[in-house]
Write a protein that holds these residues in place. Sequence first.
Motif, PDB file in Angstrom:
ATOM      1  N   MET A  32     126.364  56.765 -43.024  1.00  0.00           N
ATOM      2  CA  MET A  32     125.081  56.632 -42.349  1.00  0.00           C
ATOM      3  C   MET A  32     124.594  57.983 -41.837  1.00  0.00           C
ATOM      4  N   ARG A  33     123.286  58.194 -41.960  1.00  0.00           N
ATOM      5  CA  ARG A  33     122.691  59.446 -41.484  1.00  0.00           C
ATOM      6  C   ARG A  33     122.043  59.192 -40.127  1.00  0.00           C
ATOM      7  N   LEU A  34     122.404  60.014 -39.154  1.00  0.00           N
ATOM      8  CA  LEU A  34     121.843  59.854 -37.810  1.00  0.00           C
ATOM      9  C   LEU A  34     120.970  61.052 -37.456  1.00  0.00           C
ATOM     10  N   SER A  35     119.771  60.771 -36.982  1.00  0.00           N
ATOM     11  CA  SER A  35     118.899  61.841 -36.502  1.00  0.00           C
ATOM     12  C   SER A  35     118.814  61.759 -34.990  1.00  0.00           C
ATOM     13  N   VAL A  36     118.799  62.913 -34.355  1.00  0.00           N
ATOM     14  CA  VAL A  36     118.575  62.952 -32.912  1.00  0.00           C
ATOM     15  C   VAL A  36     117.283  63.728 -32.674  1.00  0.00           C
ATOM     16  N   VAL A  37     116.333  63.063 -32.048  1.00  0.00           N
ATOM     17  CA  VAL A  37     115.024  63.674 -31.800  1.00  0.00           C
ATOM     18  C   VAL A  37     114.948  64.115 -30.338  1.00  0.00           C
ATOM     19  N   VAL A  38     114.636  65.368 -30.115  1.00  0.00           N
ATOM     20  CA  VAL A  38     114.586  65.897 -28.751  1.00  0.00           C
ATOM     21  C   VAL A  38     113.265  66.612 -28.475  1.00  0.00           C
ATOM     22  N   PRO A  39     112.386  66.007 -27.672  1.00  0.00           N
ATOM     23  CA  PRO A  39     111.167  66.727 -27.274  1.00  0.00           C
ATOM     24  C   PRO A  39     111.531  67.774 -26.224  1.00  0.00           C
ATOM     25  N   CYS A  40     111.038  68.987 -26.363  1.00  0.00           N
ATOM     26  CA  CYS A  40     111.392  70.056 -25.425  1.00  0.00           C
ATOM     27  C   CYS A  40     110.151  70.775 -24.933  1.00  0.00           C
ATOM     28  N   HIS A  41     109.988  70.792 -23.630  1.00  0.00           N
ATOM     29  CA  HIS A  41     108.897  71.573 -23.051  1.00  0.00           C
ATOM     30  C   HIS A  41     109.502  72.488 -21.989  1.00  0.00           C
ATOM     31  N   ASN A  42     109.507  73.769 -22.257  1.00  0.00           N
ATOM     32  CA  ASN A  42     110.121  74.751 -21.359  1.00  0.00           C
ATOM     33  C   ASN A  42     111.557  74.375 -21.001  1.00  0.00           C
ATOM     34  N   GLU A  43     112.384  74.280 -22.000  1.00  0.00           N
ATOM     35  CA  GLU A  43     113.776  73.879 -21.779  1.00  0.00           C
ATOM     36  C   GLU A  43     114.755  74.959 -22.212  1.00  0.00           C
ATOM     37  N   GLU A  44     114.370  76.239 -22.105  1.00  0.00           N
ATOM     38  CA  GLU A  44     115.252  77.318 -22.570  1.00  0.00           C
ATOM     39  C   GLU A  44     116.636  77.264 -21.921  1.00  0.00           C
ATOM     40  N   ASP A  45     116.685  76.794 -20.664  1.00  0.00           N
ATOM     41  CA  ASP A  45     117.969  76.768 -19.954  1.00  0.00           C
ATOM     42  C   ASP A  45     118.933  75.724 -20.505  1.00  0.00           C
ATOM     43  N   VAL A  46     118.391  74.668 -21.091  1.00  0.00           N
ATOM     44  CA  VAL A  46     119.270  73.533 -21.383  1.00  0.00           C
ATOM     45  C   VAL A  46     119.417  73.191 -22.862  1.00  0.00           C
ATOM     46  N   VAL A  47     118.514  73.688 -23.706  1.00  0.00           N
ATOM     47  CA  VAL A  47     118.553  73.289 -25.118  1.00  0.00           C
ATOM     48  C   VAL A  47     119.898  73.604 -25.758  1.00  0.00           C
ATOM     49  N   THR A  48     120.411  74.799 -25.485  1.00  0.00           N
ATOM     50  CA  THR A  48     121.689  75.177 -26.081  1.00  0.00           C
ATOM     51  C   THR A  48     122.818  74.304 -25.538  1.00  0.00           C
ATOM     52  N   LEU A  49     122.743  74.002 -24.235  1.00  0.00           N
ATOM     53  CA  LEU A  49     123.742  73.122 -23.633  1.00  0.00           C
ATOM     54  C   LEU A  49     123.749  71.769 -24.340  1.00  0.00           C
ATOM     55  N   LEU A  50     122.548  71.243 -24.552  1.00  0.00           N
ATOM     56  CA  LEU A  50     122.439  69.941 -25.202  1.00  0.00           C
ATOM     57  C   LEU A  50     122.994  70.017 -26.621  1.00  0.00           C
ATOM     58  N   TYR A  51     122.607  71.069 -27.321  1.00  0.00           N
ATOM     59  CA  TYR A  51     123.063  71.253 -28.698  1.00  0.00           C
ATOM     60  C   TYR A  51     124.587  71.264 -28.757  1.00  0.00           C
ATOM     61  N   ARG A  52     125.194  72.060 -27.868  1.00  0.00           N
ATOM     62  CA  ARG A  52     126.659  72.158 -27.872  1.00  0.00           C
ATOM     63  C   ARG A  52     127.276  70.820 -27.560  1.00  0.00           C
ATOM     64  N   SER A  53     126.696  70.141 -26.584  1.00  0.00           N
ATOM     65  CA  SER A  53     127.321  68.896 -26.181  1.00  0.00           C
ATOM     66  C   SER A  53     127.143  67.822 -27.255  1.00  0.00           C
ATOM     67  N   LEU A  54     126.042  67.890 -28.011  1.00  0.00           N
ATOM     68  CA  LEU A  54     125.894  66.963 -29.149  1.00  0.00           C
ATOM     69  C   LEU A  54     126.942  67.265 -30.211  1.00  0.00           C
ATOM     70  N   LEU A  55     127.200  68.559 -30.431  1.00  0.00           N
ATOM     71  CA  LEU A  55     128.197  68.930 -31.429  1.00  0.00           C
ATOM     72  C   LEU A  55     129.580  68.433 -31.031  1.00  0.00           C
ATOM     73  N   VAL A  56     129.893  68.590 -29.751  1.00  0.00           N
ATOM     74  CA  VAL A  56     131.219  68.207 -29.287  1.00  0.00           C
ATOM     75  C   VAL A  56     131.389  66.689 -29.269  1.00  0.00           C
ATOM     76  N   GLU A  57     130.361  65.997 -28.727  1.00  0.00           N
ATOM     77  CA  GLU A  57     130.511  64.552 -28.511  1.00  0.00           C
ATOM     78  C   GLU A  57     130.198  63.724 -29.757  1.00  0.00           C
ATOM     79  N   VAL A  58     129.138  64.090 -30.448  1.00  0.00           N
ATOM     80  CA  VAL A  58     128.625  63.198 -31.487  1.00  0.00           C
ATOM     81  C   VAL A  58     129.021  63.624 -32.904  1.00  0.00           C
ATOM     82  N   ALA A  59     128.940  64.930 -33.167  1.00  0.00           N
ATOM     83  CA  ALA A  59     129.177  65.409 -34.533  1.00  0.00           C
ATOM     84  C   ALA A  59     130.514  64.950 -35.138  1.00  0.00           C
ATOM     85  N   PRO A  60     131.616  64.917 -34.363  1.00  0.00           N
ATOM     86  CA  PRO A  60     132.884  64.489 -34.973  1.00  0.00           C
ATOM     87  C   PRO A  60     132.841  63.055 -35.496  1.00  0.00           C
TER      88      PRO A  60
END
Length: 311
Positions: A1-29
């Motif tokens: 199954m293919r899963l897409s995660v949609v993330v709207p971002c408005h001025n989120e420079e502080d957190v986008v990378t955090l979210l990305y990393r945490s998606l990789l750690v939690e969901v990607a495996p």
Amino acid sequence: MRLSVVVPCHNEEDVVTLLYRSLLVEVAPVVPDLELVFVDDGSTDSTLEVLKKLAADDDRVRYVSFSRNFGKEAAMLAGLRTATGDGVVIMDADLQHPPRLILAMLEVFEDGVDQVVARRTRAGDPVLRTVLSKLYYRLMNRMVDVPLGDGQGDFRLLSRRAVDALLAMPEANRFSKGLFGWIGYEHVIIDYENVARAGGASTWSMGRLLNYGLDGVMSFNSKPLRASIWIGLLVVLASFLYLLWLIANALAFGIDVPGYITTVAVVTTLSGIQLVFLGVIGEYIGRIYMEAKRRPHYVVSTDNLGPGRGT
Ligand code: UDP
Ligand code: MG
């Protein structure tokens, strides 16, 4: 199954990378075929640069960047249009939507449920906001024909056919909370503890929330118009009774001339009611006007979707 995660971002420079990393750690495996769709909703900070960097290093990352701020609804729409997954998660960038919850959502999703909805508790919210929200949902559910649940936001996992149903709705004025209810399909709710923002600031002021609330009532039915008919009829009935009483009084005790206060009260009350209903009618006409223009929901300035994929 293919899963897409949609993330709207408005001025989120502080957190986008955090979210990305945490998606990789939690969901990607757990999900080998993962796609991350970030929508930069006209950020004025370096969100776009961050997204570009993420996309350069990881080809699961796709982004769409708007030419200005079009609002979260438009950003979600762009994300849903871009997403190609069999299941699509919509979540905020600020880590208020815990990525780990996606795993629990996936478990339910595998049983063939079309909408797995995360519902947050209201712990840690300002008291006034909690009370107003509760009141709002009570009222709304009375007025609106689609079910709206308190604490059920946009954080949810949708099946492909649910996404397609959402995308089939062309309206310019998008009130997602209502649209999710309108398309129907089985909903399963998963509760989670409210989390504070990981960084940045919320762009929702009280005034904006109140306006959003009004939007909700207006975009889902014409009951305010119906209400104005009933209230109008009630006022007519009341004034008719009052008139009868005045006539009876005049017949019994002679003409009663003084009545300044009554006159002022009647004039101000009636003009008030009229102005309110004029506003209600005007609001609907405004909506018709906006819909009639058939403008696109947003304008894209850059994306990494390849030729012909941008909308
Ligand atoms: N957002 C957006 N466009 C806007 C405002 C917000 O795309 O004009 C995004 C924001 O980046 C975040 C999500 O919508 O990912 C929720 O916004 P926020 O955290 O400000 O709202 P709250 O959590 O307070 O409801
Ligand atoms: Mg938030």
